[in-house]
Write an enzyme that holds these catalytic residues in place. Sequence first.
Site, short mmCIF file in Angstrom:
data_model
loop_
_atom_site.label_atom_id
_atom_site.label_comp_id
_atom_site.label_asym_id
_atom_site.label_seq_id
_atom_site.Cartn_x
_atom_site.Cartn_y
_atom_site.Cartn_z
N HIS A 160 131.36 52.27 8.00
CA HIS A 160 130.40 53.12 7.27
C HIS A 160 129.80 54.18 8.20
O HIS A 160 129.79 53.99 9.43
CB HIS A 160 129.23 52.26 6.74
CG HIS A 160 129.58 51.39 5.58
ND1 HIS A 160 129.29 50.05 5.55
CD2 HIS A 160 130.14 51.69 4.38
CE1 HIS A 160 129.68 49.54 4.39
NE2 HIS A 160 130.21 50.51 3.66
N CYS A 247 122.30 46.76 7.02
CA CYS A 247 123.03 46.29 5.83
C CYS A 247 122.27 45.25 5.01
O CYS A 247 122.54 45.08 3.83
CB CYS A 247 124.34 45.61 6.22
SG CYS A 247 125.22 46.36 7.52
C1 CIR Z 1 132.04 44.66 3.66
O1 CIR Z 1 133.11 44.88 4.22
O2 CIR Z 1 131.70 45.24 2.64
C2 CIR Z 1 131.12 43.62 4.26
N1 CIR Z 1 131.89 42.56 4.82
C3 CIR Z 1 130.23 44.23 5.30
C4 CIR Z 1 129.30 45.26 4.73
C5 CIR Z 1 128.37 45.81 5.75
N2 CIR Z 1 127.49 46.75 5.14
C6 CIR Z 1 127.02 47.81 5.74
O3 CIR Z 1 127.40 48.11 6.86
N3 CIR Z 1 126.19 48.57 5.07
#
Ligand code: CIR
Length: 255
Positions: A160, A247
């Site tokens: 991201h 997150c």
């Molecule tokens: C994903 O791949 O969507 C989750 N395992 C990790 C999401 C992390 N979110 C973020 O960096 N905003």
Amino acid sequence: MRTALTREVSANLAQCELSHVERMPIDVEKARLQHGLYKEALAGMGCRIRSLPADGDYPDGVFVEDTAIVFDEVAVITRPGAVSRRPETSSVRDVLSRFRETVPIESPGTLDGGDVLSSGRTVLVGSSRRTNQSGIDQLRSILTGHGYDVRAVPIRQCLHLKSAVTSLRDGLLLVNREWLDSSCLRGFDILSVDPREPFGANALRIGDRLIYSDAYPETRARMESAGLSIVTVDLSELAKAEGAVTCCSIIIDEK
Ligand code: CIR
């Protein structure tokens, strides 16, 4: 008053989506303990915690940031790029609708909250494997009327935008220059992560303080030299699911 919206850790966390890290065994109980201390850090910074229950069907539900972006004027409900994560948005929308008008991103758009970084009236949006052009265009059309400048920032080699850049204070960004073209960040001062800590660009700003992972001491030293006030947390189990400090919450400033 600020509210931090979180979600408890799913028993199925180990079945999470993964893009840039190897799958490793995850200790869910340890992840829950670490998540509890993260919530305490948020509470210590004056946030009222509103935590949604874990939903076992959604391994990545703890990463609530990806499901919505809250501005003073509106809450944008995302359409996550990972299909497995799309059902996570409805319970988040139900909570946010008590605080803001909510507006959804619609198909064919995809947008993850982890790709959206606001600083004042500038909104940087990662063009990523999770966030497509339609998602960026829809966000721009929702926000332009409210006076925001929405800028697309292509990213590479990371999940991201906020893996590569976050805000430390007004006008100052924490950046891993390997993962984006820093010319997209014109108008901002930049503090670079230590090159030995490529995942260190994710800091969560709460007012004039920061929550930051204890995994990046060299970068933390740079931040402290810049006079920043930092509380560190251990999120090592959630990092195995590719999560980081931003997150795990959605910060809602009450109007
Ligand atoms: C994903 O791949 O969507 C989750 N395992 C990790 C999401 C992390 N979110 C973020 O960096 N905003």
